[in-house]
Motif scaffolding. Structure first.
Motif, PDB file in Angstrom:
ATOM      1  N   PHE A   1      81.448  40.472  74.360  1.00  0.00           N
ATOM      2  CA  PHE A   1      80.536  41.509  73.868  1.00  0.00           C
ATOM      3  C   PHE A   1      80.114  42.438  75.007  1.00  0.00           C
ATOM      4  CE2 PHE A   1      76.163  42.997  73.259  1.00  0.00           C
ATOM      5  CZ  PHE A   1      76.294  43.684  72.061  1.00  0.00           C
ATOM      6  N   VAL A   2      79.779  41.859  76.161  1.00  0.00           N
ATOM      7  CA  VAL A   2      79.377  42.662  77.325  1.00  0.00           C
ATOM      8  C   VAL A   2      80.547  43.534  77.799  1.00  0.00           C
ATOM      9  CG1 VAL A   2      78.646  42.560  79.730  1.00  0.00           C
ATOM     10  CG2 VAL A   2      77.612  41.028  78.049  1.00  0.00           C
ATOM     11  N   ILE A   3      81.752  42.960  77.840  1.00  0.00           N
ATOM     12  CA  ILE A   3      82.922  43.715  78.289  1.00  0.00           C
ATOM     13  C   ILE A   3      83.200  44.889  77.362  1.00  0.00           C
ATOM     14  CG2 ILE A   3      85.435  43.586  78.543  1.00  0.00           C
ATOM     15  CD1 ILE A   3      85.070  40.769  79.632  1.00  0.00           C
ATOM     16  N   ILE A   4      83.107  44.675  76.059  1.00  0.00           N
ATOM     17  CA  ILE A   4      83.336  45.765  75.107  1.00  0.00           C
ATOM     18  C   ILE A   4      82.306  46.868  75.310  1.00  0.00           C
ATOM     19  CG2 ILE A   4      83.247  46.379  72.662  1.00  0.00           C
ATOM     20  CD1 ILE A   4      84.507  43.670  72.042  1.00  0.00           C
ATOM     21  N   ALA A   5      81.034  46.480  75.508  1.00  0.00           N
ATOM     22  CA  ALA A   5      79.987  47.475  75.731  1.00  0.00           C
ATOM     23  C   ALA A   5      80.246  48.266  77.015  1.00  0.00           C
ATOM     24  CB  ALA A   5      78.621  46.790  75.799  1.00  0.00           C
ATOM     25  N   VAL A   6      80.652  47.562  78.076  1.00  0.00           N
ATOM     26  CA  VAL A   6      80.941  48.227  79.348  1.00  0.00           C
ATOM     27  C   VAL A   6      82.142  49.158  79.208  1.00  0.00           C
ATOM     28  CG1 VAL A   6      81.724  47.862  81.714  1.00  0.00           C
ATOM     29  CG2 VAL A   6      79.917  46.426  80.764  1.00  0.00           C
ATOM     30  N   LEU A   7      83.168  48.721  78.486  1.00  0.00           N
ATOM     31  CA  LEU A   7      84.360  49.544  78.310  1.00  0.00           C
ATOM     32  C   LEU A   7      84.041  50.799  77.509  1.00  0.00           C
ATOM     33  CD1 LEU A   7      87.338  49.768  78.937  1.00  0.00           C
ATOM     34  CD2 LEU A   7      87.847  48.466  76.870  1.00  0.00           C
ATOM     35  N   ILE A   8      83.198  50.662  76.490  1.00  0.00           N
ATOM     36  CA  ILE A   8      82.761  51.839  75.730  1.00  0.00           C
ATOM     37  C   ILE A   8      82.035  52.823  76.648  1.00  0.00           C
ATOM     38  CG2 ILE A   8      81.192  52.646  73.921  1.00  0.00           C
ATOM     39  CD1 ILE A   8      81.812  50.096  72.379  1.00  0.00           C
ATOM     40  N   GLY A   9      81.111  52.285  77.463  1.00  0.00           N
ATOM     41  CA  GLY A   9      80.390  53.143  78.399  1.00  0.00           C
ATOM     42  C   GLY A   9      81.307  53.816  79.396  1.00  0.00           C
ATOM     43  N   PHE A  10      82.322  53.086  79.863  1.00  0.00           N
ATOM     44  CA  PHE A  10      83.237  53.652  80.836  1.00  0.00           C
ATOM     45  C   PHE A  10      84.070  54.779  80.220  1.00  0.00           C
ATOM     46  CE2 PHE A  10      87.372  53.749  82.991  1.00  0.00           C
ATOM     47  CZ  PHE A  10      86.960  53.975  84.295  1.00  0.00           C
ATOM     48  N   VAL A  11      84.539  54.584  78.985  1.00  0.00           N
ATOM     49  CA  VAL A  11      85.328  55.631  78.318  1.00  0.00           C
ATOM     50  C   VAL A  11      84.483  56.887  78.122  1.00  0.00           C
ATOM     51  CG1 VAL A  11      86.476  56.248  76.170  1.00  0.00           C
ATOM     52  CG2 VAL A  11      86.914  54.024  77.205  1.00  0.00           C
ATOM     53  N   ILE A  12      83.241  56.705  77.674  1.00  0.00           N
ATOM     54  CA  ILE A  12      82.346  57.855  77.485  1.00  0.00           C
ATOM     55  C   ILE A  12      82.094  58.560  78.818  1.00  0.00           C
ATOM     56  CG2 ILE A  12      80.012  58.557  76.815  1.00  0.00           C
ATOM     57  CD1 ILE A  12      80.040  56.290  74.775  1.00  0.00           C
ATOM     58  N   PHE A  13      81.839  57.772  79.866  1.00  0.00           N
ATOM     59  CA  PHE A  13      81.593  58.339  81.188  1.00  0.00           C
ATOM     60  C   PHE A  13      82.810  59.114  81.691  1.00  0.00           C
ATOM     61  CE2 PHE A  13      82.084  57.786  85.815  1.00  0.00           C
ATOM     62  CZ  PHE A  13      80.958  58.458  86.259  1.00  0.00           C
ATOM     63  N   ALA A  14      84.010  58.541  81.511  1.00  0.00           N
ATOM     64  CA  ALA A  14      85.226  59.191  81.993  1.00  0.00           C
ATOM     65  C   ALA A  14      85.439  60.538  81.319  1.00  0.00           C
ATOM     66  CB  ALA A  14      86.438  58.281  81.754  1.00  0.00           C
ATOM     67  N   TYR A  15      85.185  60.610  80.014  1.00  0.00           N
ATOM     68  CA  TYR A  15      85.336  61.886  79.312  1.00  0.00           C
ATOM     69  C   TYR A  15      84.242  62.869  79.697  1.00  0.00           C
ATOM     70  CZ  TYR A  15      89.273  60.909  76.253  1.00  0.00           C
ATOM     71  OH  TYR A  15      90.539  60.667  75.774  1.00  0.00           O
ATOM     72  N   ALA A  16      83.037  62.360  79.956  1.00  0.00           N
ATOM     73  CA  ALA A  16      81.915  63.248  80.294  1.00  0.00           C
ATOM     74  C   ALA A  16      82.127  63.915  81.650  1.00  0.00           C
ATOM     75  CB  ALA A  16      80.608  62.464  80.286  1.00  0.00           C
ATOM     76  N   VAL A  17      82.575  63.133  82.654  1.00  0.00           N
ATOM     77  CA  VAL A  17      82.699  63.696  83.995  1.00  0.00           C
ATOM     78  C   VAL A  17      83.962  64.540  84.152  1.00  0.00           C
ATOM     79  CG1 VAL A  17      81.374  61.822  85.029  1.00  0.00           C
ATOM     80  CG2 VAL A  17      83.864  61.642  84.927  1.00  0.00           C
ATOM     81  N   THR A  18      84.918  64.436  83.227  1.00  0.00           N
ATOM     82  CA  THR A  18      86.133  65.246  83.303  1.00  0.00           C
ATOM     83  C   THR A  18      86.219  66.223  82.140  1.00  0.00           C
ATOM     84  OG1 THR A  18      87.400  63.539  82.110  1.00  0.00           O
ATOM     85  CG2 THR A  18      87.383  63.419  84.513  1.00  0.00           C
ATOM     86  N   ASP A  19      85.071  66.545  81.553  1.00  0.00           N
ATOM     87  CA  ASP A  19      85.051  67.377  80.352  1.00  0.00           C
ATOM     88  C   ASP A  19      85.416  68.825  80.659  1.00  0.00           C
ATOM     89  OD1 ASP A  19      84.436  68.009  77.568  1.00  0.00           O
ATOM     90  OD2 ASP A  19      82.664  69.015  78.367  1.00  0.00           O
ATOM     91  N   ARG A  20      84.851  69.376  81.723  1.00  0.00           N
ATOM     92  CA  ARG A  20      85.024  70.797  82.014  1.00  0.00           C
ATOM     93  C   ARG A  20      86.122  71.025  83.033  1.00  0.00           C
ATOM     94  NH1 ARG A  20      79.865  74.314  83.104  1.00  0.00           N
ATOM     95  NH2 ARG A  20      81.587  75.789  82.992  1.00  0.00           N
ATOM     96  N   GLY A  21      86.696  72.231  82.962  1.00  0.00           N
ATOM     97  CA  GLY A  21      87.663  72.654  83.960  1.00  0.00           C
ATOM     98  C   GLY A  21      89.103  72.500  83.530  1.00  0.00           C
ATOM     99  N   THR A  22      89.884  73.538  83.766  1.00  0.00           N
ATOM    100  CA  THR A  22      91.314  73.499  83.483  1.00  0.00           C
ATOM    101  C   THR A  22      91.995  74.577  84.312  1.00  0.00           C
ATOM    102  OG1 THR A  22      92.986  73.538  81.732  1.00  0.00           O
ATOM    103  CG2 THR A  22      91.181  75.118  81.559  1.00  0.00           C
TER     104      THR A  22
END
Length: 285
Positions: A80-101
């Motif tokens: 359960f903790v791993i799934i929660a952390v993985l969800i947070g990591f995916v959201i974080f990865a998309y958030a910090v790489t959202d802008r710029g091309t």
């Protein structure tokens, strides 16, 4: 009961297999870091998550095989903790790489990258003086610009050939001056003013034909690093989302199987079968 244990064991084996792409993604980012973006702190969350899933899966397999309730509780909570952390990591990865091309350039196949197109935590971290000195040194030591040299039948490629190349963000941002500067192509990493005026962009004055300098201190190079990082993280994020869906499905099924086991254990005392419980006791006179 035995069927449920087999199911839990099989599911944990699947999660063990699912951890391999996550761990592989972290290792891939690490290998990419040595050759391109040099942002070595970014692959560690993936590697840690992948190893954690492997360890937890082994605990689940052991708990299912030996009917160890403690290991099964540990497995379910840890997953359960791993799934929660993985969800947070995916959201974080998309958030910090959202802008710029990359921006298209007239009469060029390759794109160019501008630092003002990026913003947020990742941009601030990469552009900080203390951190950029390490990144630029790493990019320089990777010799990515030197590897751009090409020859056709022993003859260096012409400017027209170079303009038709699909350069990586690092190659475009760090190994040549921005097109708007008006430099004249000599070879992949040598450009001259041609007697004309140089553009007003600050990167135009930062460009240097010295292989140890080139455009490693340019904002375009920093933007190229961010562009390379975004492409790498988006590829890994797709894998993470697929693995996350698999983990959620496995976790739900494992919870249902574990509850089924508990219900049987509560309804059926150890060593007593259902047929024995169903048989009426004989009355002796």
């Amino acid at each position: 009961m035995r069927t449920s244990n087999h199911l839990i064991g099989l599911l944990n084996f699947l999660t063990f297999l699912a951890s391999i792409p996550i761990l592989g993604g972290g290792i891939w980012l690490s290998s990419r870091a040595n050759n391109t973006d040099c942002l070595k702190f970014l692959q560690w969350p993936l590697i840690i998550i992948g190893v954690a899933i492997m360890v937890v899966s082994l605990a689940g397999i052991a708990g299912a095989c030996y009917r160890n309730t403690f290991l099964m509780y540990l497995y379910l909570w840890a997953m359960f903790v791993i799934i929660a952390v993985l969800i947070g990591f995916v959201i974080f990865a998309y958030a910090v790489t959202d802008r710029g091309t990359g921006r298209p350039v007239s009469n060029r196949v390759y794109q160019e990258y501008h630092l003002q197109d990026y913003s947020g935590w990742l941009e601030e971290r990469v552009t900080s003086h203390s951190y950029w000195s390490k990144i630029s040194s790493c990019v320089r030591d990777s010799h990515v610009c030197g590897k751009m040299r090409r020859t056709i039948n022993g003859v260096p490629e012409t400017a027209e050939m170079f303009y038709k190349r699909n350069l990586s963000p690092i190659e475009s941002g760090c190994c040549k001056p921005p097109t708007e500067c008006g430099y004249v192509y000599q070879n992949e990493t040598t450009w001259t003013t041609g007697g004309g005026l140089v553009g007003s962009d600050l990167d135009c004055s930062r460009w240097n034909n010295d292989p140890e300098q080139l455009c490693y201190n340019c904002d375009s190079c920093k933007a190229g690093v961010l562009g390379s990082l975004k492409k790498s993280w988006r590829k890994v994020s797709v894998i993470n989302i697929v693995i996350l869906i698999i983990l959620v499905i496995v976790y739900v099924v494992a919870c249902a199987a574990f509850r089924h086991n508990k219900r049987i254990d509560n309804d059926e005392p150890y060593g007593e079968t259902r047929m024995e419980k169903a048989q009426p006791s004989r009355i002796h006179f």
